[in-house]
Every structure is written in C-alpha cells, then in structure tokens.
Write an enzyme that holds these catalytic residues in place. Structure first.
Site, PDB file in Angstrom:
ATOM      1  NE  ARG A  23      -4.134  -1.800   0.302  1.00  0.00           N
ATOM      2  CZ  ARG A  23      -5.322  -1.623   0.890  1.00  0.00           C
ATOM      3  NH1 ARG A  23      -5.596  -0.470   1.452  1.00  0.00           N
ATOM      4  NH2 ARG A  23      -6.211  -2.570   0.888  1.00  0.00           N
ATOM      5  NE  ARG A  27      -6.756   5.225   2.451  1.00  0.00           N
ATOM      6  CZ  ARG A  27      -7.517   4.325   3.070  1.00  0.00           C
ATOM      7  NH1 ARG A  27      -8.737   4.632   3.435  1.00  0.00           N
ATOM      8  NH2 ARG A  27      -7.028   3.135   3.338  1.00  0.00           N
ATOM      9  NE  ARG A  36      -9.863   8.149  -3.128  1.00  0.00           N
ATOM     10  CZ  ARG A  36     -11.105   8.530  -2.846  1.00  0.00           C
ATOM     11  NH1 ARG A  36     -11.624   9.565  -3.457  1.00  0.00           N
ATOM     12  NH2 ARG A  36     -11.810   7.882  -1.954  1.00  0.00           N
ATOM     13  CG  ASP A  72      -8.931  -2.691  -4.322  1.00  0.00           C
ATOM     14  OD1 ASP A  72      -8.409  -2.040  -3.396  1.00  0.00           O
ATOM     15  OD2 ASP A  72      -9.638  -3.698  -4.137  1.00  0.00           O
ATOM     16  CE1 TYR A 149     -13.107  -6.965   1.193  1.00  0.00           C
ATOM     17  CE2 TYR A 149     -11.543  -8.632   0.484  1.00  0.00           C
ATOM     18  CZ  TYR A 149     -11.854  -7.535   1.253  1.00  0.00           C
ATOM     19  OH  TYR A 149     -10.913  -6.992   2.089  1.00  0.00           O
TER      20      TYR A 149
HETATM   21  O1  CP3 Z   1      -0.076  -1.390  -2.596  1.00  0.00           O
HETATM   22  C1  CP3 Z   1      -0.276  -0.409  -3.352  1.00  0.00           C
HETATM   23  O2  CP3 Z   1       0.206   0.705  -3.163  1.00  0.00           O
HETATM   24  C2  CP3 Z   1      -1.109  -0.643  -4.598  1.00  0.00           C
HETATM   25  C3  CP3 Z   1      -2.487  -0.399  -4.473  1.00  0.00           C
HETATM   26  C4  CP3 Z   1      -3.416  -1.352  -3.736  1.00  0.00           C
HETATM   27  C5  CP3 Z   1      -4.665  -0.901  -3.216  1.00  0.00           C
HETATM   28  N1  CP3 Z   1      -5.340  -1.980  -2.753  1.00  0.00           N
HETATM   29  C6  CP3 Z   1      -5.143   0.477  -3.223  1.00  0.00           C
HETATM   30  C7  CP3 Z   1      -6.245   0.890  -2.335  1.00  0.00           C
HETATM   31  C8  CP3 Z   1      -3.338  -2.725  -3.510  1.00  0.00           C
HETATM   32  C9  CP3 Z   1      -2.202  -3.692  -3.815  1.00  0.00           C
HETATM   33  C10 CP3 Z   1      -4.564  -3.099  -2.896  1.00  0.00           C
HETATM   34  C11 CP3 Z   1      -4.889  -4.490  -2.546  1.00  0.00           C
HETATM   35  C12 CP3 Z   1      -6.060  -4.774  -1.703  1.00  0.00           C
HETATM   36  N2  CP3 Z   1      -7.307  -4.205  -1.737  1.00  0.00           N
HETATM   37  C13 CP3 Z   1      -6.092  -5.795  -0.729  1.00  0.00           C
HETATM   38  C14 CP3 Z   1      -4.967  -6.737  -0.439  1.00  0.00           C
HETATM   39  C15 CP3 Z   1      -3.928  -6.098   0.392  1.00  0.00           C
HETATM   40  C16 CP3 Z   1      -4.267  -6.013   1.858  1.00  0.00           C
HETATM   41  O3  CP3 Z   1      -4.290  -4.896   2.353  1.00  0.00           O
HETATM   42  O4  CP3 Z   1      -4.496  -7.057   2.446  1.00  0.00           O
HETATM   43  C17 CP3 Z   1      -7.379  -5.790  -0.148  1.00  0.00           C
HETATM   44  C18 CP3 Z   1      -7.872  -6.705   0.953  1.00  0.00           C
HETATM   45  C19 CP3 Z   1      -8.139  -4.777  -0.811  1.00  0.00           C
HETATM   46  C20 CP3 Z   1      -9.566  -4.435  -0.586  1.00  0.00           C
HETATM   47  C21 CP3 Z   1      -9.733  -3.044  -0.156  1.00  0.00           C
HETATM   48  N3  CP3 Z   1      -9.492  -1.928  -0.953  1.00  0.00           N
HETATM   49  C22 CP3 Z   1     -10.212  -2.580   1.082  1.00  0.00           C
HETATM   50  C23 CP3 Z   1     -10.606  -3.472   2.245  1.00  0.00           C
HETATM   51  C24 CP3 Z   1     -10.252  -1.182   1.010  1.00  0.00           C
HETATM   52  C25 CP3 Z   1     -10.802  -0.230   2.043  1.00  0.00           C
HETATM   53  C26 CP3 Z   1     -10.020  -0.203   3.270  1.00  0.00           C
HETATM   54  C27 CP3 Z   1      -8.723   0.522   3.068  1.00  0.00           C
HETATM   55  O5  CP3 Z   1      -7.667   0.003   3.443  1.00  0.00           O
HETATM   56  O6  CP3 Z   1      -8.809   1.639   2.553  1.00  0.00           O
HETATM   57  C28 CP3 Z   1      -9.745  -0.793  -0.252  1.00  0.00           C
HETATM   58  C29 CP3 Z   1      -9.552   0.588  -0.753  1.00  0.00           C
HETATM   59  C30 CP3 Z   1      -8.203   0.972  -1.249  1.00  0.00           C
HETATM   60  N4  CP3 Z   1      -7.388   0.203  -2.024  1.00  0.00           N
HETATM   61  C31 CP3 Z   1      -7.576   2.248  -1.059  1.00  0.00           C
HETATM   62  C32 CP3 Z   1      -6.360   2.197  -1.735  1.00  0.00           C
HETATM   63  C33 CP3 Z   1      -5.332   3.291  -1.871  1.00  0.00           C
HETATM   64  C34 CP3 Z   1      -8.167   3.421  -0.319  1.00  0.00           C
HETATM   65  C35 CP3 Z   1      -9.124   4.094  -1.234  1.00  0.00           C
HETATM   66  C36 CP3 Z   1      -9.223   5.587  -1.080  1.00  0.00           C
HETATM   67  O7  CP3 Z   1      -8.349   6.331  -1.591  1.00  0.00           O
HETATM   68  O8  CP3 Z   1     -10.227   6.032  -0.521  1.00  0.00           O
END
Ligand code: CP3
Length: 345
Positions: A23, A27, A36, A72, A149
């Site tokens: 990640r 944010r 964003r 994502d 999910y």
């Molecule tokens: O790693 C990186 O920088 C690349 C981008 C990336 C995102 N999501 C961006 C994101 C990657 C590799 C993911 C993978 C992802 N997404 C996973 C597996 C990794 C892990 O954390 O276990 C999972 C379970 C998700 C599902 C997901 N996406 C959730 C549960 C959420 C909301 C909760 C949270 O952490 O924000 C997201 C949203 C998300 N994915 C954001 C980002 C930058 C936040 C969105 C925003 O800007 O509002």
C-alpha cells in the site's frame, strides 16, 4: 535498471536489501490526496494516466526498489458481473452478494484487454514512465480472499457466510472458486503481457481459516494459479498469506519464488522452515513506523538480522502501511533498510 528486487526474488546476491511497502501508494501521502480529490477511488483506478501517477509517487518520494501497480484486488470481480462500490466509511461493498447457484452461474470470465484494459493501459504507461528505473509489480487477490468479498458482500468480521457456503454447499463454493481462479489466471497473464515484471498474489484473509480448511478450500486454487503462471513466465511470483504462520507447512509448497510474511512470525523462524527453497519478503509491523527514529532503526536492523540466512530477502511491512503514517518516517525506514543492509554485507 535497479534490479536488486528482482535478484532477491530469485535468490541471487544483492549489494543491499531491496525494499517496497504494501500500500505504498495511498492515503498517508499528501500527493496521493491531491490526485485522489479529483474523483472517486474507482475512477482513479480506471484512469490510467492518474493511476500511473500515484504509482510513481512513492518511488520518487520514498526511494523504494519496486513500484506496485495502483489498482485494487477487487476490480476484476466487477467485470465478472458483481457490481462494486467503495463507500467512504465502509470500504468495498458488493450490493448483490454471491450466495446461490443462479448468482454463481451468472458470473463470467472477463477478458483482460477488452474488460480490464484500463489496468493493462496503466501497466503500459508505467513501463514507459518508469523507464526501467525500478521494476513494476502487478498483482491480484487470491481466490479465497476474493471470494470472501463476493460472498459476504464486503469486508467481514467472522466470515460467517463464506464458511457457511464451504460447509453447507461445498460444490457451489467450488464452482465459485473455480471461476475466480480462471479469471485470476487470465488477468495475471494479461498483466504479464502488458509488462508487469513481477506478480504478487494477496491472500489477505487466509489466516482466518483452520489449516484443514485452508488445505481444502483455499490452497488448491492458489497452487493452480501459480502453476499456470509458471508455465507461461519466468518473472518472479510472490505469494503473501496474511496471518499465515500456521499455514507455512502448506504455503511453502505453493510454487512461488517468494513467500511474504506478516509480523506475527520471526523471520529467523521463517527462514529455518523454508530453508533455501524460496526467498522471503517482510515483515516489520506497520505500526513500528510510529516508533522514535532510534527505536525504528533497531527494528529495521532486527528484521534484517533475522532474515540473514534467507536465500533472498525483500524488506517490506507485514501488511499495508496505514493512512496515519508520517511520510517522513516511511522514507526514513527505506533509507535505514538500504544503509543498514549495506553495512551488513
Ligand atoms: O499497494 C499499493 O500501493 C497498490 C495499491 C493497492 C490498493 N489496494 C489500493 C487501495 C493494492 C495492492 C490493494 C490491494 C487490496 N485491496 C487488498 C490486499 C492487500 C491487503 O491490504 O491485504 C485488499 C484486501 C483490498 C480491498 C480493499 N481496498 C479494502 C478493504 C479497502 C478499504 C479499506 C482501506 O484500506 O482503505 C480498499 C480501498 C483501497 N485500495 C484504497 C487504496 C489506496 C483506499 C481508497 C481511497 O483512496 O479512498
């Protein structure tokens, strides 16, 4: 190209320990918010120029040794036919959860270029813009994690609906997982064709399963994906089973080049158990980035020392960096990994 990351994945000697952060685009970075704020999260994922821009932000600011595609794990599911929303407070939501035969039957297998072309375009733009400065990691979710999910309709506390489907309707569960697996293989092959130079499969919720349930309901699909990719490519494959220490006897057999670890296991124990079979990635607690600088340096060194006997080590956090993190601390951690690991060579 700065190839320490690719070398470590394959177990070749490196001048320092490469590092990237799960990640890393997100944010905690003010520059992410700037981009964003122009739209929703999904719009950002679907706008290749902007997705590429935020992918590169942490490469420039932190000095990490790999870029990870900004997207994502859930976007391919939308194209299987399950509408997806990201709600400000709740996170991802599938308003029509997949829980019966009709819902499973209605799911399709998306074509990477026709249906997910925005991801492939982002990869192509990134390969140009990164100009081989650092390698680009593509990714997917693992089938079990993705299925949670779809079945729960979003994030979950106890995975009741998912486990219930496994136990009450194993054949239906199997059909759903087969479809997700097929989709994931095609999606990752599409990413390779577009230019991804390594791939990580995120199994974020693997650790909620008992070992016997993981063996029956999750691991076979992971193995199938990795075997299919290994037939098609030499690029490094990383499998990250979060909270997976109890599953290590199984995950070691997954066929990937690298196993990712969360912080709940000491890396010296991980090394003892995986031997020289695979490289390892991890595993500092993301909250360690809130320690004072001297204590942070100690933690970084501790991880590097524990990983010393590994075939190859890629430093990372044990899970995603949290939004409250100070960007300066994250940058310091990356510098510390580089400087301390050089001294240790
Ligand atoms: O790693 C990186 O920088 C690349 C981008 C990336 C995102 N999501 C961006 C994101 C990657 C590799 C993911 C993978 C992802 N997404 C996973 C597996 C990794 C892990 O954390 O276990 C999972 C379970 C998700 C599902 C997901 N996406 C959730 C549960 C959420 C909301 C909760 C949270 O952490 O924000 C997201 C949203 C998300 N994915 C954001 C980002 C930058 C936040 C969105 C925003 O800007 O509002």
């Amino acid at each position: 190209m700065k190839t320490e990351f690719l070398k470590a994945c394959k177990g070749e000697k490196t001048d320092f320990t490469p590092v990237w952060i799960m990640r890393q685009a997100g944010r905690y970075l003010p520059q992410y918010h700037t981009v964003r704020s122009k739209g929703t999260f999904l719009e950002l994922c679907k706008t290749p120029e902007r997705a590429a821009e935020v992918t590169i932000q942490p490469v420039d600011y932190l000095g990490v040794d790999a870029a990870i595609l900004f997207s994502d794990i859930l976007v391919p599911l939308e194209k299987m036919g399950a509408p997806l929303e990201f709600q400000e407070k709740r996170g991802p939501v599938f308003p029509s959860p997949i829980r019966d035969q009709a819902a499973v039957d209605a799911l399709g297998i998306p074509d990477p270029e026709d249906d997910l072309g925005y991801v492939m375009d982002t990869i192509r733009i990134l390969r140009k813009e990164l100009a081989d400065k650092v390698p680009l990691i593509g990714f997917s979710g693992a089938p079990f994690t993705l299925a949670t999910y779809l079945i729960e309709g979003g994030s979950s506390k106890n995975y009741f609906q998912t486990k219930r489907m496994m136990y009450e309707a194993p054949a239906l569960y199997g059909q759903l997982l087969d479809k997700i697996t097929e989709c994931t293989i095609a999606y990752l092959k599409g990413q390779i064709a577009a230019g991804a130079q390594a791939l990580q499969v995120f199994d974020s919720w693997a650790g909620v399963l008992a070992p016997r349930d993981y063996a029956e309901f999750a691991f076979p699909y992971v193995k199938r994906i990795i075997a299919a990719l290994k037939e098609a490519t030499d690029i490094p494959l990383i499998y990250f089973a979060n909270n997976g220490a109890t599953l290590l006897d199984q995950t070691i057999e997954c066929g990937a080049d690298v196993l990712g670890f969360d912080w709940r296991i000491n890396l010296d124990e991980a090394v003892r158990r995986v031997g020289q079979k695979v490289s390892i990635q991890g595993n500092m607690d993301p909250i360690a980035l809130f320690l004072p600088d001297d204590k942070l340096a100690e933690r970084v060194k501790n991880v590097l020392v524990q990983a010393k006997g590994a075939r190859g080590h890629i430093f990372n956090l044990g899970h995603g960096i949290i939004p409250e993190t100070s960007p300066e601390k994250a940058r310091l951690a990356v510098e510390l990994v580089h400087s301390i690991s050089r001294e240790m060579r």
